[in-house]
Each structure stands twice: as C-alpha cells, then as structure tokens.
Design a protein around this motif. Structure first.
Motif, PDB file in Angstrom:
ATOM      1  N   UNK A  96      26.471  82.811 -30.105  1.00 43.54           N
ATOM      2  CA  UNK A  96      26.847  82.915 -31.248  1.00 43.54           C
ATOM      3  C   UNK A  96      27.304  82.065 -32.174  1.00 43.54           C
ATOM      4  N   UNK A  97      28.148  80.998 -31.735  1.00 45.45           N
ATOM      5  CA  UNK A  97      28.401  79.753 -32.603  1.00 45.45           C
ATOM      6  C   UNK A  97      27.243  78.975 -32.799  1.00 45.45           C
ATOM      7  N   UNK A  98      26.488  78.907 -32.075  1.00 47.04           N
ATOM      8  CA  UNK A  98      25.444  77.864 -32.459  1.00 47.04           C
ATOM      9  C   UNK A  98      24.431  78.557 -33.550  1.00 47.04           C
ATOM     10  N   UNK A  99      24.354  79.894 -33.376  1.00 48.67           N
ATOM     11  CA  UNK A  99      23.571  80.661 -34.246  1.00 48.67           C
ATOM     12  C   UNK A  99      24.286  80.567 -35.805  1.00 48.67           C
ATOM     13  N   UNK A 100      25.533  80.631 -35.847  1.00 47.06           N
ATOM     14  CA  UNK A 100      26.279  80.621 -37.018  1.00 47.06           C
ATOM     15  C   UNK A 100      25.945  79.202 -37.578  1.00 47.06           C
ATOM     16  N   UNK A 101      26.135  77.968 -36.845  1.00 50.34           N
ATOM     17  CA  UNK A 101      25.878  76.975 -37.221  1.00 50.34           C
ATOM     18  C   UNK A 101      24.353  76.673 -38.040  1.00 50.34           C
ATOM     19  N   UNK A 102      23.336  77.259 -37.312  1.00 51.46           N
ATOM     20  CA  UNK A 102      22.208  77.291 -38.079  1.00 51.46           C
ATOM     21  C   UNK A 102      21.906  78.068 -39.285  1.00 51.46           C
ATOM     22  N   UNK A 103      22.440  79.440 -39.082  1.00 47.14           N
ATOM     23  CA  UNK A 103      22.323  80.325 -40.239  1.00 47.14           C
ATOM     24  C   UNK A 103      22.899  79.884 -41.550  1.00 47.14           C
TER      25      UNK A 103
END
Length: 203
Positions: free
Chosen positions: A35-42
């Motif tokens: 969840x957190x990593x996807x947020x960084x990318x998005x």
C-alpha cells in the motif's frame, strides 16, 4: 558519483514539454506493490504535477548518470504543513508522549494539538532496471538531501518539527527509527498509517 537535485517546479517552468517531464516521472518504479509503496509511485506518476501547480507540495527529483545515460534515481516531496493531531487521537497518547509534544506545540481553540512544521509527504528510491543497475543512492542519502531542503525552508520561515506517515511495516519503521524519528505509538492515521516525528533542530 554525481547526483543532481532539481525541483519539479523548475522543470515545469523550463523549456521541457509536459510530455517529456511525465516520461521522466513515469520512469520511477517501486520495489513492491504494498500500500505505502504504491502510494509513493502513484504520487509521482499522477499527483506531483498538480500538487506543484496548486502549491500544495514541492517535489524534488534526484537525477544521476549511468554509463552516460541520465536517469531518475529517487525523489522526495515536502509540504509546509503543520502537524495536527485531532483531540480524540491526542487523548489516546501516553502521558509521556503528550508531554514531549507539548514541548514544541500547543492546543488550538478546538483542543486539537498543533505544531508548526513540515510534512515529508513522499520519499522513494527508483527500482527501475536502469536505476537498479546503477545503484547510486540509498534511502539514507535521499533523506539527507531532503533534510537540506527542509533546512533551507526553516531558515526562511521557521518551524519546529518534520513529520511523516508510513505504512505499518517493520522494515520501513526501522529505517525511520534508525534516522532519529520517533513514532507516536498510539497514533493511527485515517489511512491506517503510523506517524513519525523529528525536531528540526535534530536534522
């Protein structure tokens, strides 16, 4: 190893087309799909440009070269945003945590806790194939570059704390612990993220 930190705002105001800028931003890839990593990318792919134009945050791109090929090594985003802990959340904190926080913040008229500072909204290392081969930067170095920008802002407008939210992941939490941040143990954000705080004077 030569690293260059450039603001996304400067890129947007340069002769580069938005298509060229987006191509650079979309070259950033996360290591995992958490969840957190996807947020960084998005954030970098879909929100960073709008946040710049709306003056909600400033994003800084860390550029490097590998075998004469320029690439995006990592990035961080900072917002001039006070730390606000709602009254109900503040009451759940331990007495010692409340005491420490009140040392550099205050209660508002609504009995919320507030402290002037900066939000480290995003921080990420690029895990694209090219960036992995180059392997020219790590998380500690990205954080150090972020500190430099925050100190510049602090010298101009002041502030007391740097804070961030991250997912409840032991490796990520250990990274921030090792870098001198303190977790508010009993605090959980609306997105179920943990809250970490560090005094500007300790940067």
């Amino acid at each position: 190893m030569a690293l260059t930190v450039i603001s996304l705002l400067d890129l947007l105001n340069s002769d580069n087309t938005e298509e060229e800028i987006k191509k650079l931003l979309f070259s950033f890839e996360c290591k995992s799909l958490s969840h957190g990593a996807s947020d960084v990318e998005a954030f970098l792919h879909l929100k960073a440009i709008n946040f710049e134009r709306m003056d909600m945050a400033r994003t800084y791109l860390i550029l490097a070269n590998y075998k004469q090929r320029p690439y995006l090594a990592g990035y961080f985003a900072i917002a001039n945003k006070p730390l606000v802990i709602p009254k109900k959340q503040f009451q759940k904190l331990s007495t010692s945590q409340k005491k420490k926080l009140m040392g550099f913040g205050y209660k508002t008229d609504l009995r919320n806790y507030e402290c002037k500072g900066y939000l480290l909204g995003q921080l990420g290392k690029n895990y694209s194939e090219l960036a992995k081969r180059a392997n020219q930067i790590n998380g500690n170095e990205i954080l150090t570059l972020a500190y430099a920008k925050i100190k510049e802002a602090y010298a101009i407008v002041g502030g007391r704390v740097l804070y961030l939210e991250c997912e409840d992941n032991e490796k990520i939490k250990a990274f921030y612990h090792d870098n001198g941040f303190r977790q508010l143990k009993d605090y959980v954000s609306t997105n179920n993220f943990c809250l970490f705080v560090k005094q500007i004077s300790d940067l």
